[in-house]
Write an enzyme that holds these catalytic residues in place. Structure first.
Site, short mmCIF file in Angstrom:
data_model
loop_
_atom_site.label_atom_id
_atom_site.label_comp_id
_atom_site.label_asym_id
_atom_site.label_seq_id
_atom_site.Cartn_x
_atom_site.Cartn_y
_atom_site.Cartn_z
N GLY A 163 4.42 -4.22 4.13
CA GLY A 163 4.84 -5.57 3.75
C GLY A 163 4.58 -6.59 4.85
N VAL B 216 11.03 -4.39 2.72
CA VAL B 216 10.93 -4.73 4.15
C VAL B 216 11.12 -3.46 4.99
CG1 VAL B 216 11.99 -6.08 6.02
CG2 VAL B 216 11.79 -7.06 3.73
N SER C 217 2.38 -6.31 7.24
CA SER C 217 0.92 -6.42 7.36
C SER C 217 0.36 -7.30 6.25
CB SER C 217 0.28 -5.03 7.27
OG SER C 217 0.74 -4.21 8.31
N LYS D 211 0.84 -1.21 0.00
CA LYS D 211 0.00 0.00 0.00
C LYS D 211 0.87 1.25 0.00
CE LYS D 211 0.87 1.27 4.47
NZ LYS D 211 1.68 2.43 4.84
N GLY E 31 9.58 -0.75 4.92
CA GLY E 31 9.67 0.36 3.98
C GLY E 31 8.52 1.33 4.03
N MET F 279 5.41 0.35 3.37
CA MET F 279 4.45 -0.11 2.36
C MET F 279 3.62 -1.29 2.85
SD MET F 279 6.45 0.44 -1.21
CE MET F 279 4.90 0.52 -2.12
N ASP G 156 -2.52 -1.60 10.04
CA ASP G 156 -2.60 -1.62 8.57
C ASP G 156 -3.08 -2.96 8.02
OD1 ASP G 156 -1.59 0.94 8.53
OD2 ASP G 156 0.44 0.37 7.90
O1 C5P Z 1 -0.62 -1.13 14.72
P1 C5P Z 1 0.83 -1.39 14.50
O2 C5P Z 1 1.33 -2.56 15.30
O3 C5P Z 1 1.20 -1.48 13.06
O4 C5P Z 1 1.58 -0.13 15.05
C1 C5P Z 1 2.96 -0.10 15.21
C2 C5P Z 1 3.33 1.13 16.04
O5 C5P Z 1 3.10 2.31 15.27
C3 C5P Z 1 2.53 1.31 17.30
O6 C5P Z 1 3.09 0.61 18.36
C4 C5P Z 1 2.62 2.82 17.50
O7 C5P Z 1 3.86 3.16 18.05
C5 C5P Z 1 2.60 3.34 16.10
N1 C5P Z 1 1.23 3.70 15.63
C6 C5P Z 1 0.63 4.83 16.16
N2 C5P Z 1 -0.63 5.17 15.74
C7 C5P Z 1 -1.25 4.46 14.79
C8 C5P Z 1 -0.66 3.33 14.23
C9 C5P Z 1 0.60 2.96 14.66
O8 C5P Z 1 1.19 5.51 17.02
N3 C5P Z 1 -2.47 4.85 14.38
#
Ligand code: C5P
Length: 316
Positions: free
Chosen positions: A121, A115, A123, A29, A117, A119, A156
């Site tokens: 990957g 990786v 997720s 994405k 990146g 995008m 994501d």
């Molecule tokens: O949801 P995900 O595990 O991909 O998020 C990784 C990190 O990115 C979270 O631990 C947080 O630090 C940050 N994040 C955030 N707000 C979001 C999505 C991700 O702060 N809406």
């Protein structure tokens, strides 16, 4: 190939080594708008996140095994964790747990998405493994059940399942599908090394300390350009509130952005939390030209062309 087991190769649907294998293809994405609000008490940030799936894909194959194992092949396979921190393994574990079954599968990832990146990957691999295990185990979970597990895996991951274009609100996991009126042509400049998403959000917080960050809202001109399939209008509306933070952590991204614009891209932005940079072009020929110029500029490791929208996770 990076491998946690002795097995190798990419399996396709059908019978492999005496067991059934299921392969799922999942797109990368780009966020054409990433509006970020202030930090929430749970550490996440509220977003208005306009996702667009692009035609760079990982393929995730699952097959019965005696234990949960993960292997990965592709140019950056050595950077992919093969333990239970891999979102593909976590997806298999979560689905198995919900159904009271053993997560005994071998997961093979044919990785083409950059990786770390920006995008999605990782997720993509989570969504792919979830859909593949659901098919392998004959669970026939509803889309709502799958989306629920995706949201638990990461912000994501629901979009990786759905694909196309969508507005993500909340922490990005609450999706509303969006209409796309045409094909958009992109170039993605892949940087050396990844950026950690939490580190980029942390830098966003640092840069905005003491600032009253407004609530994130989707841009109407951006959504109209998407509906119209108009690359010039879309380029004028691209925005990413994480860009300043990504550039602060990786100042060389400035040169990559400038090189793509100088080569004729209509618009440029950091993809998600970076460090991949994304360039919107007027057509396929322009994308090829911009990709060559970016490579020649020495500001990126590799440049890939792709189109959007792309379909979400699909069983092959
Ligand atoms: O949801 P995900 O595990 O991909 O998020 C990784 C990190 O990115 C979270 O631990 C947080 O630090 C940050 N994040 C955030 N707000 C979001 C999505 C991700 O702060 N809406």
């Amino acid at each position: 190939m990076s491998s946690g087991t002795a097995e190798g190769g990419t399996a396709v649907g059908g019978t492999v080594n005496g067991g059934t294998a299921v392969t799922v293809r999942v797109p990368a994405k780009v966020n054409i708008q990433l509006a970020v609000g202030g930090a929430r008490p749970d550490g996440f940030h509220d977003l208005a996140n306009v996702f667009l799936a692009v035609s760079l894909y990982d393929e995730v194959t699952v097959r019965p095994a005696t234990a949960l194992t993960v292997t990965c092949e592709g140019p950056d396979a050595d950077q992919v964790p093969l333990d239970r921190t891999n979102l593909a393994a976590r997806a298999a574990l979560l689905l198995a747990e919900r159904h009271g079954i053993e997560p005994d599968v071998h997961i093979h990832i044919a990785k083409d998405i950059p990786v770390a990146g920006g995008m999605a990957g990782g997720s993509a691999d989570g969504a792919g493994a979830l859909l593949a295990c659901d098919a392998l185990w004959g669970l026939r979970s509803s889309r709502a059940e799958l989306l629920d597990i995706c949201a638990e895996l990461g912000s994501d991951v629901p979009f990786s399942l759905v694909g196309g274009a969508a507005l993500g609100t909340g922490r990005g996991e609450r999706l509303t599908p969006l209409e796309v009126g045409g094909t958009f042509h992109w170039v993605f400049a892949v940087a050396d090394g990844g950026l950690s998403t939490p580190a980029v959000y942390g830098e966003f917080d640092r840069l905005n300390e003491g600032v009253a960050v407004p609530p994130p809202e989707a841009s109407e001109p951006l959504l109209a350009a998407l509906r119209a399939g108009d690359p010039v209008a879309l380029a004028a509306s691209l925005s990413n509130d994480l860009q300043a933070a990504a550039v602060s952590l990786r100042p060389s991204l400035r040169e990559a952005l400038a090189a793509g614009l100088a080569a004729g891209a209509l618009g440029a932005l950091v993809s998600g939390s970076g460090p991949t940079t994304a360039f919107l072009t007027k057509d396929a020929d322009a994308a090829t030209q911009v990709a060559s110029a970016l490579l020649a500029s020495g500001t990126c490791r590799t440049a890939r062309t792709a189109t959007s929208p792309a379909a979400g996770a699909t069983v092959l």
